[in-house]
Write a protein that holds these residues in place. Structure first.
Motif, PDB file in Angstrom:
ATOM      1  N   TYR A 143       0.992  -9.048   3.958  1.00 59.39           N
ATOM      2  CA  TYR A 143       1.807  -8.534   5.054  1.00 59.39           C
ATOM      3  C   TYR A 143       1.564  -9.346   6.332  1.00 59.39           C
ATOM      4  O   TYR A 143       0.427  -9.666   6.671  1.00 59.39           O
ATOM      5  CB  TYR A 143       1.490  -7.073   5.340  1.00 59.39           C
ATOM      6  N   TYR A 393       5.150  -0.361   3.111  1.00 58.08           N
ATOM      7  CA  TYR A 393       5.831   0.835   2.616  1.00 58.08           C
ATOM      8  C   TYR A 393       5.744   0.985   1.103  1.00 58.08           C
ATOM      9  O   TYR A 393       6.140   2.023   0.559  1.00 58.08           O
ATOM     10  CB  TYR A 393       7.290   0.819   3.058  1.00 58.08           C
ATOM     11  N   ASP A 394       5.220  -0.049   0.397  1.00 54.68           N
ATOM     12  CA  ASP A 394       5.065   0.072  -1.050  1.00 54.68           C
ATOM     13  C   ASP A 394       3.750   0.743  -1.426  1.00 54.68           C
ATOM     14  O   ASP A 394       3.408   0.822  -2.606  1.00 54.68           O
ATOM     15  CB  ASP A 394       5.166  -1.297  -1.715  1.00 54.68           C
ATOM     16  N   SER A 395       3.025   1.255  -0.424  1.00 59.04           N
ATOM     17  CA  SER A 395       1.797   2.019  -0.661  1.00 59.04           C
ATOM     18  C   SER A 395       2.106   3.505  -0.537  1.00 59.04           C
ATOM     19  O   SER A 395       2.533   3.978   0.518  1.00 59.04           O
ATOM     20  CB  SER A 395       0.727   1.628   0.363  1.00 59.04           C
ATOM     21  N   TYR A 440       8.684  -6.997   4.430  1.00 55.29           N
ATOM     22  CA  TYR A 440       8.303  -5.699   3.902  1.00 55.29           C
ATOM     23  C   TYR A 440       8.567  -4.622   4.957  1.00 55.29           C
ATOM     24  O   TYR A 440       8.057  -4.717   6.069  1.00 55.29           O
ATOM     25  CB  TYR A 440       6.815  -5.676   3.534  1.00 55.29           C
ATOM     26  N   PHE A 444      12.239   0.945   4.664  1.00 55.04           N
ATOM     27  CA  PHE A 444      11.418   2.027   5.209  1.00 55.04           C
ATOM     28  C   PHE A 444      11.991   2.519   6.536  1.00 55.04           C
ATOM     29  O   PHE A 444      12.126   3.730   6.759  1.00 55.04           O
ATOM     30  CB  PHE A 444       9.988   1.523   5.388  1.00 55.04           C
TER      31      PHE A 444
END
Length: 815
Positions: A143, A393-395, A440, A444
């Motif tokens: 990131y 946001y993929d967590s 990323y 979101f």
């Protein structure tokens, strides 16, 4: 209803975790600031002393205190320890028993502590863990996050880890209040009001229980009364309804409703609601809430074939948003008190501001901030707390944390009439360069945060980030909002004489960040720069004024300010001249940027970067850390006048503009003149001008008029004369200093009458009294030869005539 509530604010004991020297601590407060107050560290605001705090921010500390608890509190159904804000990682103990942990600076935490308390003496201990040590547990292998690659995993003010105007000084502490209170099972959890300008109101009341599952609550009622003032003596109306589940909805209409308006458009009217939970004629719980009736929407309709409007409408009326970007007002959040907020926000109100953007790299402000914005009519553009980064946001854990945080914060913020727009964050990756990949977080902010905003603020506009737009280029000048200025382009080109030509080509639908640099006052500079480092520019200037490593301009911020001052106003030989000429350059450029924006019909607002400072420095702000307004502050106040007549340079030549942001039509005589500094009139013309509300009238200037030294525009309307002065060939002219002034005491302050014998440039007033709080009716203004101006100094201070100093651009002020 909070029962037997007591504040735990005040003096606590502070010591290193695991033992060590005990010091006096303060709640609210900060570990680093308390170390300074106890004489353990030098003033972090001076020189490069902030570097000496590295050991503190790498260590764990604990705050503790004793309190006595009586039987009446323990007899409540529950006892709650409420922490309004802890920065950031902590564990709380009551009598040695862990009752909860925190990991989010922005959240209010409530811990059930009844089981851990005992009658009589008790101890509360808050173990604070170093943010930097906790950050070491995170890994970032993909990131983007400027200035600090791991900060995005920590829910703390992102600028605490260093920014291009803030030091890398991530202090921590109990930054908001702590209280203890009892509560009973049957109570209100939350009350929210949703309003329309016709007086329609929907009240939503959330309960701590449900009558579906509790036989005792089956006949409970919600009773609501509305009052026109806080005395709660004469109800405007009342209504009631039986409970049905965990939420009650009561709809009502306020007759002859009084609306809340932004500053400059009307009054800020409030109503007060008393809500009671009634059972068998007895009130089990009572709450009083203040609310306002207003309706806000974002108009993004088409302006022409290529552009869209970006303008707020409040109560159906178009509003030009005038203001600035608000950043944390100190490195250590726990040190901020009501007086500092009041001074900064009152300065904003007096500068004709009606909007502040709470920037996404800081924090959701304290309750007192939003209360005062409600009362002063200052609308808030509220960012989610994300800035200049990707979003992980993929967590799933991260999504859960943001959901919890947002609901916690927005349940509080939606009570405020000042909240006008919700924004997904600041300059997320790809904002300024659409070729950046991978990015990323865009889904979101587009979908997830939009849904959260819609839940808590269903009646307010949401934009996915700032800047935003309809195309893949978020910083699109044709629609949405824009982060842009013409100052930097002229600096990169190395020739400030071309600035107005650059400005003439610039247009945007909404300027949410316009960044223009300018130093602070000389007396402020002396407070944080050691005498031996005041001049010439040196390594400490680079540290304190900082630079932007991501900018195409290689100059530090101090070097840019020096270049601008020299090119516009000539030689700069010392620190006093640097501050004096640099501030005037800041004034002229920022005023030009604002007036150029207001002269565009489809532009809906302007906010400069930035309003205030997080620590002593001299760059973007218009009010410095010591609460000293720079000259640029007064430039904004003049350029934001609700009714304003002024000149701009456009691509086809010069023109004069009359802008009306009032709620009534303005009609009157516009007088234009071109003059020599000595007062000789080279040309003069008059015309009758009628300008509707929220509208603009403009007229091209005839070629050749720029042979005059300066132009004036006077618009006489509604018994008022609006005047502005313009220099068509920039500002490098042989000004003189020849004027007299007289001081007279009057009710609430002093009058200063200034009479100019020759053209007086940038006349300024000051008071030679340390920490005197004075409000100037105007400051840093031009006076024509033969003109007299009366300035009112509003103050409760007792001043002598010699305390009031008058200066101008040709003289270095006494500071």
């Amino acid at each position: 209803m909070k029962l037997f509530e007591r504040s735990l604010n005040g003096e606590w004991q502070l010591r290193p975790a695991g033992g060590g020297k005990t010091m006096r601590g303060n709640v609210p407060g900060d570990v680093s600031y308390d170390a300074f107050l106890n004489g353990e560290k030098p003033d972090y605001r001076a020189g490069d002393n902030y570097k000496l705090y590295a050991d503190l921010v790498q260590s764990d500390f604990e705050y503790s205190r004793e309190l006595t608890v009586g039987r009446e509190l323990l007899d409540c159904d529950d006892v709650v320890l409420q922490c309004d804000g802890i920065d950031t990682f902590s564990e709380i103990f009551v009598n040695g028993v862990s009752v909860g942990k925190t990991d989010d600076m922005f959240m209010q935490y409530k811990f059930s502590v009844k089981a851990a308390l005992r009658e009589g003496k008790n101890e509360i201990r808050i173990l604070l863990r170093s943010t930097l040590k906790e950050m070491e547990k995170f890994e970032n292998d993909r990131y983007v996050s400027i200035f600090n690659e791991k900060r995005i995993f920590v829910r703390k003010a992102q600028c605490h880890f260093g920014w291009d105007w803030a030091p890398n000084l991530p202090g921590y502490g109990v930054w908001q209040g702590v209280s203890l209170y009892g509560e009973n099972k049957y109570r209100m959890r939350d009350i929210a009001f949703f309003t329309r300008r016709d007086g329609s109101v929907r009240a939503e009341i959330t309960w701590s229980f449900s009558d579906y599952f509790d036989e005792r609550a089956k006949d409970d009622e919600a009773v609501l009364e509305i009052f026109g003032d806080e005395s709660l003596t004469l109800p405007v109306l009342g209504c009631k309804d039986k409970l049905c589940g965990k939420k009650s909805v009561l709809n009502f209409h306020i007759p002859n409703v009084r609306l809340w308006w932004p500053n400059g458009y009307g009054k800020q009217e409030f109503y007060y609601a008393r809500v009671q939970l009634m059972r068998e004629g007895k009130a089990l719980d009572t709450a009083v809430r203040r609310f306002a009736v207003r309706e806000i929407e974002l108009d993004q309709s088409a302006y022409d074939a290529h552009s869209n409007i970006c303008r707020l409408k409040v109560n159906g009326a178009p509003v030009f948003s005038k203001g600035s970007n608000w950043v944390p007002a100190d490195c250590f959040a726990g040190t901020l008190d009501e007086n500092r907020y009041e001074t900064l926000l009152e300065l904003a109100r007096r500068a004709n501001f009606n909007m502040l953007r709470v920037w996404g790299g800081g924090y959701y402000e304290k309750e007192v901030f939003y209360d005062k914005c409600d009362e002063k009519g200052i609308m808030i553009w509220q960012d989610f707390m994300f800035s200049c980064c990707d979003i992980p946001y993929d967590s799933f854990e991260f999504i859960e944390k943001i959901t919890e945080e947002s609901e916690n914060v927005f349940a509080r913020l939606r009570a405020h009439a000042c909240i006008a727009l919700i924004c997904g964050g600041n300059e997320l990756k790809g904002t300024l360069d659409p070729t950046e990949e991978p990015v990323y977080g865009l889904p979101f902010v587009d979908y997830f945060l939009r849904g959260i905003a819609q839940k808590w603020f269903p009646d307010l506009p949401y934009v996915n980030q700032s800047p935003f737009g309809f195309t893949e280029v978020a910083n699109d000048l044709q629609n949405g909002d824009t982060h842009t200025n013409c100052y930097e382009e002229a600096i990169i080109g190395g020739d400030m004489a071309k600035y107005r030509g650059v400005l003439a080509k610039n247009r945007a639908a909404f300027f949410s960040e316009c960044a223009v640099l300018g130093p602070c006052r000389y007396r402020s500079l002396k407070k944080f720069m050691p005498a031996e480092k005041l001049w010439p520019l040196n390594d400490l200037y680079t540290e304190r004024f900082v630079s932007n490593p991501y900018s195409p301009c290689p100059l530090t911020f101090a070097e840019r300010e020096l270049l601008t001052a020299r090119q516009l106003f000539g030689a700069v030989n010392n620190a006093r001249e640097f501050c004096h000429k640099g501030m005037q350059a800041h004034y002229e450029i920022l005023k030009s940027e604002i007036e150029h924006a207001r002269a565009q019909r489809f532009c809906g607002g302007f906010m400069n970067w930035m309003y205030n400072d997080i620590w002593p420095t001299g760059t973007w702000s218009v009010v410095d850390y010591y609460l000293e307004p720079k000259s640029a502050y007064y430039a904004m106040r003049e350029a934001f006048r609700p009714l304003h007549a002024f000149f701009t340079k456009e691509t086809g030549g010069f023109r004069v503009n009359v802008v009306n942001d009032t709620m009534r039509e303005a009609a009157g005589t516009l007088t234009l003149c071109g003059k020599r500094l000595g007062g000789e009139i080279l040309w003069r013309e008059q015309k009758f001008v009628r300008v509707g509300t929220a509208n603009i009238a403009f007229f091209p200037m005839l070629a050749g008029r720029e042979r005059a030294d300066y132009w004036t525009a006077e618009f006489a309307a509604e018994g008022e004369i609006i005047k502005s002065v313009y220099f068509p060939n920039l500002w490098k002219l042989p000004f003189q200093s020849d004027y007299t002034y007289e001081v007279a005491e009057t009710n609430g302050g002093y009058f200063v009458d200034i009479r100019a014998r020759a053209f007086a440039r940038a006349v300024s007033l000051d008071v030679a009294k340390e920490n005197a709080r004075v409000w100037y009716s105007e400051n840093f203004f031009d006076l024509e030869a033969g003109e007299t101006r009366r300035v009112f100094l509003e103050t409760s201070e007792t001043l002598r005539a010699e305390d009031i100093r008058v200066s101008d651009f040709t003289k270095l002020p006494e500071e």
